[in-house]
Motif scaffolding. Sequence first.
Motif, PDB file in Angstrom:
ATOM      1  N   GLU A  33       1.019  -1.305  -0.200  1.00 34.44           N
ATOM      2  CA  GLU A  33       0.116   0.140   0.215  1.00 34.44           C
ATOM      3  C   GLU A  33       0.896   1.183  -0.090  1.00 34.44           C
ATOM      4  OE1 GLU A  33      -4.130   1.317   0.531  1.00 34.44           O
ATOM      5  OE2 GLU A  33      -3.493  -0.819   0.471  1.00 34.44           O
ATOM      6  N   ASN A  34       0.798   1.781  -1.054  1.00 34.26           N
ATOM      7  CA  ASN A  34       1.488   3.435  -0.973  1.00 34.26           C
ATOM      8  C   ASN A  34       3.060   3.146  -1.512  1.00 34.26           C
ATOM      9  OD1 ASN A  34      -1.008   4.926  -0.529  1.00 34.26           O
ATOM     10  ND2 ASN A  34      -0.604   4.466   1.526  1.00 34.26           N
ATOM     11  N   ASP A  35       3.479   2.039  -1.761  1.00 33.32           N
ATOM     12  CA  ASP A  35       4.821   1.776  -2.027  1.00 33.32           C
ATOM     13  C   ASP A  35       5.264   2.391  -3.317  1.00 33.32           C
ATOM     14  OD1 ASP A  35       7.329   0.383  -1.333  1.00 33.32           O
ATOM     15  OD2 ASP A  35       7.103  -0.343  -3.349  1.00 33.32           O
ATOM     16  N   ALA A  36       6.447   3.004  -3.621  1.00 31.12           N
ATOM     17  CA  ALA A  36       6.894   3.760  -4.793  1.00 31.12           C
ATOM     18  C   ALA A  36       8.227   3.298  -5.165  1.00 31.12           C
ATOM     19  CB  ALA A  36       6.620   5.347  -4.505  1.00 31.12           C
ATOM     20  N   GLY A  37       8.668   2.198  -4.600  1.00 28.11           N
ATOM     21  CA  GLY A  37      10.133   1.964  -5.036  1.00 28.11           C
ATOM     22  C   GLY A  37      10.120   0.847  -5.948  1.00 28.11           C
ATOM     23  N   VAL A  38      10.956  -0.155  -5.956  1.00 25.28           N
ATOM     24  CA  VAL A  38      11.298  -1.264  -6.830  1.00 25.28           C
ATOM     25  C   VAL A  38      10.023  -1.929  -7.237  1.00 25.28           C
ATOM     26  CG1 VAL A  38      12.255  -3.427  -7.206  1.00 25.28           C
ATOM     27  CG2 VAL A  38      13.431  -1.669  -5.915  1.00 25.28           C
ATOM     28  N   GLU A  39       9.617  -2.063  -8.709  1.00 23.16           N
ATOM     29  CA  GLU A  39       8.436  -2.518  -9.279  1.00 23.16           C
ATOM     30  C   GLU A  39       8.348  -3.874  -8.618  1.00 23.16           C
ATOM     31  OE1 GLU A  39       5.844  -1.793 -11.243  1.00 23.16           O
ATOM     32  OE2 GLU A  39       6.682   0.451 -10.887  1.00 23.16           O
ATOM     33  N   PRO A  40       7.196  -4.261  -8.449  1.00 21.79           N
ATOM     34  CA  PRO A  40       6.861  -5.889  -7.750  1.00 21.79           C
ATOM     35  C   PRO A  40       6.955  -6.505  -9.105  1.00 21.79           C
ATOM     36  CG  PRO A  40       4.984  -4.635  -8.190  1.00 21.79           C
ATOM     37  CD  PRO A  40       5.861  -3.512  -8.241  1.00 21.79           C
ATOM     38  N   GLY A  41       6.824  -7.966  -8.900  1.00 23.75           N
ATOM     39  CA  GLY A  41       6.631  -8.985 -10.110  1.00 23.75           C
ATOM     40  C   GLY A  41       5.153  -9.205 -10.090  1.00 23.75           C
ATOM     41  N   ARG A  42       4.673 -10.126 -11.022  1.00 26.40           N
ATOM     42  CA  ARG A  42       3.443 -10.242 -11.303  1.00 26.40           C
ATOM     43  C   ARG A  42       2.920 -11.638 -11.250  1.00 26.40           C
ATOM     44  NH1 ARG A  42      -1.014  -8.651 -14.173  1.00 26.40           N
ATOM     45  NH2 ARG A  42      -2.307 -10.120 -15.222  1.00 26.40           N
ATOM     46  N   PRO A  43       1.797 -11.831 -10.026  1.00 27.05           N
ATOM     47  CA  PRO A  43       1.600 -13.187  -9.522  1.00 27.05           C
ATOM     48  C   PRO A  43       1.025 -14.103 -10.826  1.00 27.05           C
ATOM     49  CG  PRO A  43       0.726 -11.492  -7.985  1.00 27.05           C
ATOM     50  CD  PRO A  43       1.177 -10.724  -9.396  1.00 27.05           C
ATOM     51  N   TRP A  44       1.258 -15.367 -10.379  1.00 29.18           N
ATOM     52  CA  TRP A  44       0.811 -16.428 -11.683  1.00 29.18           C
ATOM     53  C   TRP A  44      -0.654 -16.631 -11.757  1.00 29.18           C
ATOM     54  CZ3 TRP A  44       1.172 -22.239 -11.243  1.00 29.18           C
ATOM     55  CH2 TRP A  44       1.204 -22.774 -12.452  1.00 29.18           C
ATOM     56  N   ALA A  45      -0.986 -16.283 -12.719  1.00 29.67           N
ATOM     57  CA  ALA A  45      -2.414 -16.234 -13.124  1.00 29.67           C
ATOM     58  C   ALA A  45      -3.329 -17.714 -12.738  1.00 29.67           C
ATOM     59  CB  ALA A  45      -3.039 -15.961 -14.650  1.00 29.67           C
ATOM     60  N   ASN A  46      -2.602 -18.663 -13.044  1.00 30.21           N
ATOM     61  CA  ASN A  46      -2.889 -20.248 -12.680  1.00 30.21           C
ATOM     62  C   ASN A  46      -2.915 -20.424 -11.298  1.00 30.21           C
ATOM     63  OD1 ASN A  46      -3.631 -20.322 -15.484  1.00 30.21           O
ATOM     64  ND2 ASN A  46      -1.688 -21.388 -15.900  1.00 30.21           N
ATOM     65  N   ALA A  47      -2.523 -19.632 -10.338  1.00 22.82           N
ATOM     66  CA  ALA A  47      -2.494 -19.981  -8.851  1.00 22.82           C
ATOM     67  C   ALA A  47      -3.563 -20.156  -8.387  1.00 22.82           C
ATOM     68  CB  ALA A  47      -1.592 -18.896  -8.033  1.00 22.82           C
ATOM     69  N   PRO A  48      -3.807 -20.948  -7.143  1.00 26.91           N
ATOM     70  CA  PRO A  48      -5.006 -20.966  -6.470  1.00 26.91           C
ATOM     71  C   PRO A  48      -5.373 -19.999  -5.425  1.00 26.91           C
ATOM     72  CG  PRO A  48      -3.513 -22.419  -5.341  1.00 26.91           C
ATOM     73  CD  PRO A  48      -2.890 -21.746  -6.691  1.00 26.91           C
ATOM     74  N   VAL A  49      -4.875 -18.483  -5.588  1.00 28.21           N
ATOM     75  CA  VAL A  49      -4.993 -17.534  -4.976  1.00 28.21           C
ATOM     76  C   VAL A  49      -5.403 -16.302  -5.960  1.00 28.21           C
ATOM     77  CG1 VAL A  49      -4.029 -15.738  -3.814  1.00 28.21           C
ATOM     78  CG2 VAL A  49      -3.366 -18.130  -3.337  1.00 28.21           C
ATOM     79  N   PRO A  50      -6.415 -15.501  -5.884  1.00 34.16           N
ATOM     80  CA  PRO A  50      -7.044 -14.506  -6.670  1.00 34.16           C
ATOM     81  C   PRO A  50      -5.618 -13.660  -7.155  1.00 34.16           C
ATOM     82  CG  PRO A  50      -8.417 -14.656  -4.935  1.00 34.16           C
ATOM     83  CD  PRO A  50      -7.211 -15.341  -4.519  1.00 34.16           C
ATOM     84  N   ILE A  51      -5.451 -13.424  -8.360  1.00 33.32           N
ATOM     85  CA  ILE A  51      -4.337 -12.585  -8.841  1.00 33.32           C
ATOM     86  C   ILE A  51      -4.166 -11.295  -7.929  1.00 33.32           C
ATOM     87  CG2 ILE A  51      -5.387 -11.686 -10.695  1.00 33.32           C
ATOM     88  CD1 ILE A  51      -2.682 -12.323 -12.286  1.00 33.32           C
ATOM     89  N   GLU A  52      -5.095 -10.642  -7.841  1.00 31.10           N
ATOM     90  CA  GLU A  52      -5.077  -9.405  -7.247  1.00 31.10           C
ATOM     91  C   GLU A  52      -4.563  -9.294  -5.694  1.00 31.10           C
ATOM     92  OE1 GLU A  52      -9.575 -10.596  -6.506  1.00 31.10           O
ATOM     93  OE2 GLU A  52      -7.829 -10.641  -8.001  1.00 31.10           O
ATOM     94  N   HIS A  53      -4.392 -10.754  -5.102  1.00 26.37           N
ATOM     95  CA  HIS A  53      -4.024 -10.786  -4.005  1.00 26.37           C
ATOM     96  C   HIS A  53      -2.627 -11.643  -3.841  1.00 26.37           C
ATOM     97  CE1 HIS A  53      -7.602  -8.800  -2.430  1.00 26.37           C
ATOM     98  NE2 HIS A  53      -8.133  -9.889  -2.303  1.00 26.37           N
ATOM     99  N   GLY A  54      -2.200 -12.037  -4.995  1.00 24.29           N
ATOM    100  CA  GLY A  54      -1.065 -13.107  -4.981  1.00 24.29           C
ATOM    101  C   GLY A  54       0.162 -12.293  -4.498  1.00 24.29           C
TER     102      GLY A  54
END
Length: 331
Positions: A139-160
């Motif tokens: 939340e509100n982070d403005a540093g190093v870009e994150p990766g992208r969660p795997w879309a086929n995971a058993p977790v909603p991508i928005e919370h990955g």
Amino acid sequence: MTTTTTLLPLKGQHHVSSITANARVNFDFYTNTLGMRLVKKTVNQDDTSVYHLFYADERGNPGTDVTFFEIPRAGSFVPGANAATTTSLRVAGDASIRYWQERFEALGVPHDEVDRRSGRAVLAFRDPEGQRLALVSDENDAGVEPGRPWANAPVPIEHGIRGLGPIELTVSRGERTAEVLTEVMGYRRKGSYPSPAFGQPDIVVYETGEGGTGAEVHLAERNDLPRERPGRGSVHHVAYRVENEEELRKWTRRLNEAGLPNSGFVERYYFKSLYFREPNGILFELATDGPGFEGDEPYERLGERLSLPPYFEDRRAEIEAGLKPLDTTKA
């Protein structure tokens, strides 16, 4: 520690490598519970009888990997100082922290109450072998870009899980590690927050490069603890990102100028590496961003077969015969 070699700043966390005694249980937890992708199933290049498993975002981008060496006879670790004591993992925001709290409660994953560290929501938890982990809000982070969660995971991508967050180091002599972080590795002090241990110094936050969640080290000084005894569930080493091989070779000169014994250049095929121990004994690695994990497997099949660097291919039959079968085709 006098140094003269000019370098680009380190870019943040690259990966954290730990020890497991059971690859099958480890694989199930990090893929099915945490929803990370197994992007490489290979072997420890220093001991090919041991699996080396890499979990990360969808492509295994640098800064998103947690890796494990399987050592079946490893005993339980005994917590203490002079070790990496918490590996944190980034999630999108505070709503994701709430999602994970509910998920852990439903699945019976041991966890603490939501806390705040250095201004961020944090949820500490443990894996089946007691590995000390935490989810940290971006939340509100403005540093190093994150990766992208795997879309086929058993977790909603928005919370990955989006990658590695701050790494907590607990040491008996804080000034010695701080000197290496700032004078050799180029980190800058960002701030501090109270230690959860009564009567102990504040935990000091250091950052590098673009800063933010993916580029921080949190340094805790605890001279009241014995040295940690490693085992299953403990961190083996922490790796930091270097732009390329040219920069990595400059880092060898930098460490030599500082009088820090080191491995020199090491070829790991998926990246290039350099190892050294900071003064309290924690093993650090500097690793290049590339080449990455798609040189020997297509994106769609990452982690499904045993991958070996070309210099081990002529020993494949021997190496495979020495490993317990581990089916990862459904990763």
